[in-house]
Design an enzyme around this catalytic site. Structure first.
Site, PDB file in Angstrom:
ATOM      1  N   ASP A   1       0.790  -1.267  -0.029  1.00 58.84           N
ATOM      2  CA  ASP A   1      -0.005  -0.101   0.084  1.00 58.84           C
ATOM      3  C   ASP A   1       1.009   1.098  -0.060  1.00 58.84           C
ATOM      4  O   ASP A   1       2.309   1.090   0.033  1.00 58.84           O
ATOM      5  CB  ASP A   1      -0.934   0.037   1.058  1.00 58.84           C
ATOM      6  CG  ASP A   1      -0.269  -0.054   2.501  1.00 58.84           C
ATOM      7  OD1 ASP A   1       0.945   0.123   2.560  1.00 58.84           O
ATOM      8  OD2 ASP A   1      -0.900  -0.060   3.396  1.00 58.84           O
TER       9      ASP A   1
ATOM     10  N   ASP B   1      -8.076  -7.368  -0.025  1.00 54.77           N
ATOM     11  CA  ASP B   1      -7.246  -7.715   1.171  1.00 54.77           C
ATOM     12  C   ASP B   1      -7.928  -7.299   2.287  1.00 54.77           C
ATOM     13  O   ASP B   1      -8.817  -6.468   2.603  1.00 54.77           O
ATOM     14  CB  ASP B   1      -6.128  -6.852   1.102  1.00 54.77           C
ATOM     15  CG  ASP B   1      -6.118  -5.360   1.544  1.00 54.77           C
ATOM     16  OD1 ASP B   1      -6.724  -4.786   0.790  1.00 54.77           O
ATOM     17  OD2 ASP B   1      -5.976  -5.076   2.518  1.00 54.77           O
TER      18      ASP B   1
ATOM     19  N   CYS C   1     -14.598 -28.371   6.456  1.00 54.88           N
ATOM     20  CA  CYS C   1     -12.929 -27.468   6.263  1.00 54.88           C
ATOM     21  C   CYS C   1     -11.594 -28.653   6.122  1.00 54.88           C
ATOM     22  O   CYS C   1     -11.785 -29.599   6.773  1.00 54.88           O
ATOM     23  CB  CYS C   1     -12.633 -26.745   7.070  1.00 54.88           C
ATOM     24  SG  CYS C   1     -11.094 -25.766   6.775  1.00 54.88           S
TER      25      CYS C   1
ATOM     26  N   CYS D   1      -8.714 -27.971   6.090  1.00 56.65           N
ATOM     27  CA  CYS D   1      -7.241 -27.641   6.390  1.00 56.65           C
ATOM     28  C   CYS D   1      -6.630 -28.518   7.321  1.00 56.65           C
ATOM     29  O   CYS D   1      -7.399 -29.268   7.943  1.00 56.65           O
ATOM     30  CB  CYS D   1      -7.348 -26.121   6.853  1.00 56.65           C
ATOM     31  SG  CYS D   1      -7.739 -26.015   8.713  1.00 56.65           S
TER      32      CYS D   1
ATOM     33  N   CYS E   1      -8.238 -28.385  11.085  1.00 57.89           N
ATOM     34  CA  CYS E   1      -9.489 -29.031  11.054  1.00 57.89           C
ATOM     35  C   CYS E   1      -9.347 -30.666  10.964  1.00 57.89           C
ATOM     36  O   CYS E   1     -10.056 -31.515  11.289  1.00 57.89           O
ATOM     37  CB  CYS E   1     -10.778 -28.743  10.163  1.00 57.89           C
ATOM     38  SG  CYS E   1     -11.114 -27.039  10.467  1.00 57.89           S
TER      39      CYS E   1
ATOM     40  N   HIS F   1      -6.374 -21.732  10.237  1.00 61.54           N
ATOM     41  CA  HIS F   1      -7.813 -22.131   9.523  1.00 61.54           C
ATOM     42  C   HIS F   1      -8.372 -21.075   9.101  1.00 61.54           C
ATOM     43  O   HIS F   1      -9.173 -21.183   8.150  1.00 61.54           O
ATOM     44  CB  HIS F   1      -8.642 -22.650  10.980  1.00 61.54           C
ATOM     45  CG  HIS F   1     -10.067 -22.677  10.478  1.00 61.54           C
ATOM     46  ND1 HIS F   1     -10.665 -23.683   9.701  1.00 61.54           N
ATOM     47  CD2 HIS F   1     -11.059 -21.756  10.588  1.00 61.54           C
ATOM     48  CE1 HIS F   1     -11.893 -23.292   9.401  1.00 61.54           C
ATOM     49  NE2 HIS F   1     -12.238 -22.246   9.980  1.00 61.54           N
TER      50      HIS F   1
HETATM   51 ZN   LIG Z   1      -9.939 -25.432   8.915  1.00 58.52          ZN
END
Ligand SMILES: [Zn+2]
Length: 404
Positions: free
Chosen positions: A91, A307, A345, A347, A350, A376
């Site tokens: 930025d 963002d 999820c 990930c 999880c 996560h």
């Molecule tokens: Zn997750």
């Protein structure tokens, strides 16, 4: 040449495409995690790569104060300094400087401000901001703008917009005169194709060099400067700001000055009306938004880049985004809950840990709580965007992600 943007599929106003930068290819619409001081808080660069982060945002104000541009330039620029081989956007520093209400003074020339770290006095002008951003060497840098406060009168929003336009022209002029000074220019970086990147990954010898010595090909891309549309919450001023910023001419355009406390419906109206006045073939970046629901909504309006600190900041406060809504992991009801945080999820958090364990880590104030929560939340945002891109390509409406 500046970055290249290719739109490959559209669905009503939404677009799915690719942005080619000197440090790799980005699939759009894209969510950019915020790495304020050359670090996404709580998560290492190799994990960010594993999560599929394609582009990070760095904050010029913070990096200018610490460790300082001289240091980063000496160390080869921000990519090399933080060992991040993929794309970076910085930025202009304007938003942070304008947030220092008590500590700043604005005039036509620029902004005098005091460091939040030690109270020392500094001056940012359009020229200075671009000089600093060239020194950092991000792939995409931003024109220095005045983020109009909310609420603001029409007169105030108009005069602020006019100054942002004058500053945009000054930003571009300085950039055109100095753009060859990026720290990686001498290395003649160019786009690395995904295939080639994969080939190199298979050869462990290549890995330490892969990031900073990409293979040359016929497309030599350079750092790019984006313009920023301002104009407060007034759609007529937004239109004028968009048209006159486009007249100055940039390879991409951002919509700034939103998510500053206005109602969400108003944000949506301003975004939707502003996008109509931006060229369809250039990337559009909506700064500083939003929740998972909002990023889906804005992608559908035709935004290509977003963002927000929300996923990382909320994670550190135990607030987690899931396919079933927000979860406050600090609550006692999770004490004996053996379920995954989000059954939909995939990930690494999880897949491996229970809500009970995450709740315990948070209650015990363990550093690992911040790390796992951040992994996560970022996974959730990135998966949300992946699903949005997929839906656009299939010509379907994106829904809130379930069953990822
Ligand atoms: Zn997750």
């Amino acid at each position: 040449m500046p970055i290249e943007f290719q739109i490959e599929a559209t669905h009503s106003s939404a677009r799915a495409g690719r942005l080619l930068t000197p440090h790799g290819e980005i699939e759009t619409p894209v969510f950019m995690p915020v790495g304020t001081v050359a670090s996404v808080k709580g998560i290492s660069q190799d994990l960010l790569e594993d999560l599929g982060v394609q582009i990070l945002l760095g904050n010029t104000y913070h990096l200018y104060l610490r460790p300082g541009i001289g240091t980063i330039r000496h160390l080869g620029g921000l990519h090399r300094f933080m060992s991040w081989p993929r794309a970076i956007l910085t930025d202009s520093g304007g938003f942070q400087v304008f947030s220092l209400n008590e500590l700043r003074k604005v005039n036509e020339e620029g902004v005098t401000f005091r460091s939040h770290l030690d109270g020392s006095s500094h001056f940012f002008s359009p020229e200075k901001s671009i000089e600093v951003q060239i020194g950092l060497g991000a792939d995409i840098i931003m024109a220095f703008d005045e983020c109009t406060e909310h609420p603001a009168s029409r007169e105030r929003a108009k005069s602020s917009m006019e100054m942002t336009l004058r500053w945009a022209a000054r930003s571009k002029k300085y950039f055109e005169e100095h753009k060859r000074e990026v720290p990686w220019e001498s290395q003649q970086l160019s786009v690395v194709s995904r295939e080639r990147e994969k080939e190199q990954e298979q050869d462990p010898q290549q890995i330490p060099h892969r990031a900073f010595n990409p293979v040359r090909n016929d497309r030599e891309l350079a750092q790019s400067l984006f313009g920023i549309v301002q104009g407060g919450m007034d759609v007529a001023l937004r239109k004028e700001s968009a048209e006159r910023t486009v007249e100055i001419g940039f390879p991409g355009y951002a919509v700034g000055g939103l998510s500053v406390g206005e109602p969400r419906q108003l944000t949506r109206e301003v975004v939707e009306s502003t996008l109509q006045h931006l060229p369809a073939d250039k990337p559009r970046y909506l700064m500083g938004v939003g929740t998972p629901e909002e990023i889906i909504e804005y992608a559908h309006l035709g935004v290509d880049m977003m963002d927000c600190v929300l996923p990382t900041r909320a994670a550190r406060h135990g607030l987690l985004f899931t396919s079933q809504g927000k979860v406050s992991i600090k609550q006692a009801r999770h004490v004996k809950d053996e379920n995954a945080l989000d059954p939909n999820c995939s990930c690494r958090v999880c897949r491996r840990y229970s809500r009970a364990y995450l709740r315990h880590l948070y209650a015990a104030n363990e550093v690992l709580a911040q790390v796992l929560n951040t992994i996560h939340n970022l996974s959730f945002y990135l998966d949300t965007m992946r699903q949005v891109r997929h839906s656009i390509r299939l010509g379907e409406e994106s829904r809130f992600p379930t069953g990822l």
